[in-house]
Design a protein around this motif. Structure first.
Motif, PDB file in Angstrom:
ATOM      1  N   THR A  20       0.806  -1.210   0.000  1.00  0.00           N
ATOM      2  CA  THR A  20       0.000   0.000   0.000  1.00  0.00           C
ATOM      3  C   THR A  20       0.842   1.264   0.000  1.00  0.00           C
ATOM      4  O   THR A  20       1.951   1.292   0.538  1.00  0.00           O
ATOM      5  N   ARG A  21       0.283   2.289  -0.614  1.00  0.00           N
ATOM      6  CA  ARG A  21       0.881   3.623  -0.623  1.00  0.00           C
ATOM      7  C   ARG A  21      -0.175   4.624  -0.187  1.00  0.00           C
ATOM      8  O   ARG A  21      -1.199   4.752  -0.837  1.00  0.00           O
ATOM      9  N   TRP A  22       0.113   5.296   0.934  1.00  0.00           N
ATOM     10  CA  TRP A  22      -0.842   6.214   1.543  1.00  0.00           C
ATOM     11  C   TRP A  22      -0.428   7.646   1.245  1.00  0.00           C
ATOM     12  O   TRP A  22       0.716   8.044   1.491  1.00  0.00           O
ATOM     13  N   HIS A  23      -1.369   8.437   0.744  1.00  0.00           N
ATOM     14  CA  HIS A  23      -1.076   9.824   0.391  1.00  0.00           C
ATOM     15  C   HIS A  23      -1.227  10.772   1.583  1.00  0.00           C
ATOM     16  O   HIS A  23      -0.682  11.874   1.559  1.00  0.00           O
ATOM     17  N   PHE A  24      -2.008  10.340   2.593  1.00  0.00           N
ATOM     18  CA  PHE A  24      -2.231  11.147   3.794  1.00  0.00           C
ATOM     19  C   PHE A  24      -2.067  10.273   5.030  1.00  0.00           C
ATOM     20  O   PHE A  24      -2.043   9.045   4.932  1.00  0.00           O
ATOM     21  N   SER A  25      -1.980  10.921   6.186  1.00  0.00           N
ATOM     22  CA  SER A  25      -1.882  10.182   7.446  1.00  0.00           C
ATOM     23  C   SER A  25      -2.991   9.144   7.538  1.00  0.00           C
ATOM     24  O   SER A  25      -4.163   9.442   7.278  1.00  0.00           O
ATOM     25  N   PHE A  26      -2.584   7.914   7.932  1.00  0.00           N
ATOM     26  CA  PHE A  26      -3.541   6.818   7.977  1.00  0.00           C
ATOM     27  C   PHE A  26      -2.944   5.708   8.826  1.00  0.00           C
ATOM     28  O   PHE A  26      -1.749   5.424   8.731  1.00  0.00           O
ATOM     29  N   SER A  27      -3.772   5.105   9.655  1.00  0.00           N
ATOM     30  CA  SER A  27      -3.351   3.986  10.485  1.00  0.00           C
ATOM     31  C   SER A  27      -2.105   4.363  11.293  1.00  0.00           C
ATOM     32  O   SER A  27      -2.126   5.355  12.019  1.00  0.00           O
ATOM     33  N   ASP A  28      -0.994   3.608  11.142  1.00  0.00           N
ATOM     34  CA  ASP A  28       0.184   3.886  11.951  1.00  0.00           C
ATOM     35  C   ASP A  28       1.104   4.945  11.331  1.00  0.00           C
ATOM     36  O   ASP A  28       2.173   5.236  11.871  1.00  0.00           O
ATOM     37  N   PRO A  32       1.213  15.332  11.136  1.00  0.00           N
ATOM     38  CA  PRO A  32       0.221  16.393  11.340  1.00  0.00           C
ATOM     39  C   PRO A  32       0.184  17.413  10.213  1.00  0.00           C
ATOM     40  O   PRO A  32      -0.811  18.136  10.066  1.00  0.00           O
ATOM     41  N   ALA A  33       1.250  17.462   9.401  1.00  0.00           N
ATOM     42  CA  ALA A  33       1.269  18.380   8.259  1.00  0.00           C
ATOM     43  C   ALA A  33       0.686  17.748   7.004  1.00  0.00           C
ATOM     44  O   ALA A  33       0.625  18.392   5.949  1.00  0.00           O
TER      45      ALA A  33
END
Length: 234
Positions: A20-28, A32-33
């Motif tokens: 997986t590749r996350w574009h925003f804060s997610f899970s662990d 904050p930016a």
């Protein structure tokens, strides 16, 4: 303003069954930016291996959109819905006051790829619901096809969410161009699923994203056959 974020700057995690590749804060992953872009809270580019998946888990007060890039995604929820989504199909789950669901790859040995988006709703505590629609590559060929639109201003044939947001997909052939206009003050989010394009003269390749604000027009030109996603956001 157009801020381009290359593919290799995305958060990446390989769990074996899930790459997986996350574009925003997610899970662990927490930064904050990097929490959201306008009403777009989550944008995950997931590859799920054969027989892998997410077991039943709850959500509330979120508009959750899944776009199947390759393979198939089987959806089940406690409302009684069950469906296998194929490539090009879209499902919307409005979590509202609460819903439990499971998502899995029904193939025993073939990977599947999906884009999972979470959009913040305008209202809390809504009735939970799920909907799905099939779209073909021909539907999106050399055009921006609206697959999601606001519930109070729906675009024909699209699924709806409780937000002033629209999601478009396109299969743009090499050398072809598209243009999209935006009202003043709008945000946009652009993702190259595969291929290579120029966005207002700036190059993006597969996996690259652009976060856009206060642009009244976007010009998109394909340098290679490309699969694209564009969000029009408040």
């Amino acid at each position: 303003m157009i801020s381009i974020i290359p593919s290799d700057q995305r958060y990446h995690a390989d769990h074996g069954w899930l790459d997986t590749r996350w574009h925003f804060s997610f899970s662990d992953y927490y930064d904050p930016a990097n929490m959201n872009w306008s009403a777009l809270r989550v944008f995950n580019d997931d590859v799920v291996q054969g027989a892998g998946g997410f077991d039943f888990h709850p959500h509330r007060d979120m508009e959750i959109v899944s776009y199947i890039v390759d393979g198939a995604l089987e959806h089940k929820d406690r409302l009684g819905n069950r469906h296998v989504n194929r490539a090009g199909e879209v499902q919307v789950m409005s979590a509202g006051r609460g819903i439990e669901h499971a998502e899995s790859n029904p193939s025993p040995d073939q990977p599947m790829r999906l884009i999972q988006l979470w959009v913040l709703p305008r209202h809390k505590g809504l009735e939970p619901r799920w909907a799905q629609k099939p779209f073909t590559k021909e539907d999106r060929k050399n055009r921006l096809l609206a697959v999601v639109s606001p519930v109070d201003g729906p675009i024909e044939r699209s699924l709806t969410i409780d937000q002033d947001a629209r999601i478009y997909v396109s299969s743009l052939e090499k050398g072809k161009s598209l243009a999209q206009e935006f009202a003043p003050g709008r945000h946009a989010y652009f993702f190259v699923i595969d291929g290579e394009v120029e966005l207002n003269g700036r190059k993006l390749s597969g996996g690259d994203q652009a976060r856009i604000a206060d642009e009244t027009k976007l010009d998109i030109r394909a340098a290679k056959d490309s699969e694209l996603m564009l969000l029009d956001l408040p």
